[in-house]
Scaffold this active site. Structure first.
Site, short mmCIF file in Angstrom:
data_model
loop_
_atom_site.label_atom_id
_atom_site.label_comp_id
_atom_site.label_asym_id
_atom_site.label_seq_id
_atom_site.Cartn_x
_atom_site.Cartn_y
_atom_site.Cartn_z
N GLY A 244 0.80 -1.21 0.00
CA GLY A 244 0.00 0.00 0.00
C GLY A 244 0.83 1.27 0.00
N HIS A 245 0.15 2.38 -0.26
CA HIS A 245 0.81 3.68 -0.39
C HIS A 245 1.58 4.07 0.86
CE1 HIS A 245 -2.05 5.85 2.23
NE2 HIS A 245 -2.96 5.05 1.71
N ASN A 246 2.74 4.65 0.64
CA ASN A 246 3.64 5.16 1.69
C ASN A 246 4.19 4.09 2.62
OD1 ASN A 246 1.68 7.82 1.26
ND2 ASN A 246 3.85 8.29 1.55
N SER A 264 1.10 3.00 4.67
CA SER A 264 2.01 3.53 5.68
C SER A 264 2.51 2.49 6.68
CB SER A 264 1.34 4.69 6.44
OG SER A 264 1.00 5.73 5.55
#
Length: 334
Positions: A244-246, A264
Site C-alpha cells: 500500500g501507499h507510503n 504507511s
C-alpha cells in the site's frame, strides 16, 4: 531444445563439497527426491527427507554434512555446508536460456524523443517509453511493457511483458519485474462526502525501489499519497502481493504470495511475511520479525518476534491457544 549434462566432478568443482560413494555417469538434471530418475541429482536439506532416499531413483544427492545415511551402491552424495544454497547453484548451471529480445528497439516500440536510453538496452515489440524517462545500461524490456513519464531506471534491470511503471518512479539496478507487475498506481484512498458519497484522495507521491529487488507476477506497489513508497535493496516480493501507499520496506525483506501491507506500514530489515498475511495500516514491524502465513497483524511488532494467528499474537501464545482449543473440542465430542 537445448539439453545439458555434467559429471559429478564437474558439479562438485562448483559446489566445492566432498564426494561420498561412487557414480560414474552423467547427471542430466535436478529433480525433487520423490520424482527423480536415474542420472538425476536431488537434494536432502533436512533430516526428515533422509528416509525418502532409499526409495528415490536419483543417482546423486547433495546433502548437508550431518547426513546420517549412506548413498548406497553406484550412488553418491556431495556433502556441503548448506544443501539449500547448493541447490540454487545447481539449478543455475542447468538453467536454459531466457526468452530473447533480439532487437535493441523493435520497430513497433514507441520511445519518446526526450527519453534517454543507455547502451545495450533492448526494447521489445509494443513497449512504450514515455517523455523524459532515463533508462540505464543493459536493461531488457520485453514486449508490451509501459514506462511512463519522468521515471529513472538504473542498470541491468529486467521488465517482463505486461509490466506498468507509472510516472516518476525511481528504480535502482539489477532488479527483476515479472509479468503484469504494477509499480506506482494510485493508492487506495477515499473519504466520505455528504454530497458525493466517496471522494477520491489524490496520491501525488511516487515509488522508490532499491537495487537487487525482485517482484513477482501480478503484484502491486502503490505510489505514496505524499512523498514515496519505498522498497529497500534486496527485497524479494512474491506473486499477487499488495504493497500500500507510503509503506516503507527495509533491506532484504521477503513477502510471500497473497500477503499485503495496508498504507504507511514500515518494515525493518530482514522481515519475513508469510503467504496471505495482512498488516494493518501504520504498523511498524521491527528488524528480523517473522509474520506467519495467514496471520493478521493489527499493531506494531518488536524486532525479532514471530507472530502467528488471526488476530496475530506472539507465536508461542497462539500455539498455546490452539492447543487449548483442540483439547476443548476433543472433550466436547465425548
Amino acid at each position: 531444445m537445448i539439453t545439458k549434462s555434467f559429471s559429478i566432478n564437474e558439479i562438485n568443482s562448483i559446489l566445492k563439497g566432498d564426494i561420498v560413494g561412487h557414480y560414474s555417469g552423467q547427471i542430466i538434471g535436478p529433480e525433487n527426491i520423490e520424482s527423480a530418475k536415474a542420472s538425476q541429482i536431488t537434494f536432502i536439506g533436512n533430516k526428515k527427507f533422509e528416509k525418502k532416499w532409499i526409495n528415490s531413483k536419483a543417482s546423486v544427492a547433495v546433502v548437508n554434512r550431518d547426513v546420517s545415511i549412506e548413498p548406497g551402491e553406484k550412488r553418491a552424495f556431495i556433502k556441503v555446508d548448506n544443501a539449500d544454497l547448493a541447490m540454487s547453484q545447481i539449478l543455475s548451471i542447468f538453467a536454459l536460456p531466457l526468452a530473447e529480445v533480439k532487437n535493441e528497439q523493435h520497430a513497433t516500440a514507441v520511445v519518446d524523443s526526450t527519453a534517454i536510453i543507455g547502451k545495450g538496452v533492448k526494447i521489445g515489440a509494443g513497449s512504450y517509453i514515455g517523455p523524459r524517462v532515463i533508462i540505464g545500461d543493459y536493461c531488457v524490456i520485453y514486449p508490451n511493457v509501459t514506462i511512463l513519464d519522468d521515471c529513472e531506471i538504473g542498470n541491468n534491470n529486467v521488465f517482463w511483458s505486461g509490466v506498468v511503471v507509472r510516472e516518476r518512479t525511481v528504480i535502482g539496478s539489477n532488479c527483476i519485474f515479472h509479468p503484469n507487475v504494477s509499480i506506482g498506481a494510485d493508492g487506495f484512498g477515499y473519504r466520505p462526502s455528504p454530497e458525493f458519497g466517496l471522494v477520491k484522495i489524490p496520491h501525488i507521491g511516487n515509488v522508490v525501489i532499491g537495487d537487487w529487488v525482485e517482484i513477482g507476477a501480478n503484484s502491486c506497489v502503490d505510489r505514496g499519497k505524499f512523498s514515496s513508497t519505498v522498497i529497500g535493496t534486496g527485497c524479494k516480493i512474491d506473486n499477487l502481493v499488495q504493497i500500500g501507499h507510503n509503506s516503507i520496506l527495509g533491506k532484504f525483506c521477503i513477502m510471500a504470495g497473497n500477503s499485503g501491507l495496508a498504507g504507511s506500514v514500515t518494515l525493518g530489515d530482514g522481515v519475513i511475511i508469510g503467504g496471505s498475511a495482512s498488516i494493518k495500516d501504520h504498523s511498524v514491524i521491527g528488524n528480523g520479525a517473522v509474520i506467519g502465513a495467514g496471520s493478521g497483524v493489527t499493531g506494531d511488532v518488536a524486532a525479532g518476534v514471530t507472530m502467528l494467528g488471526y488476530p496475530a499474537l506472539e507465536a508461542r501464545d497462539t500455539l498455546k491457544q490452539w492447543a487449548i482449543m483442540k483439547r476443548f473440542l476433543k472433550d466436547s465430542y465425548k
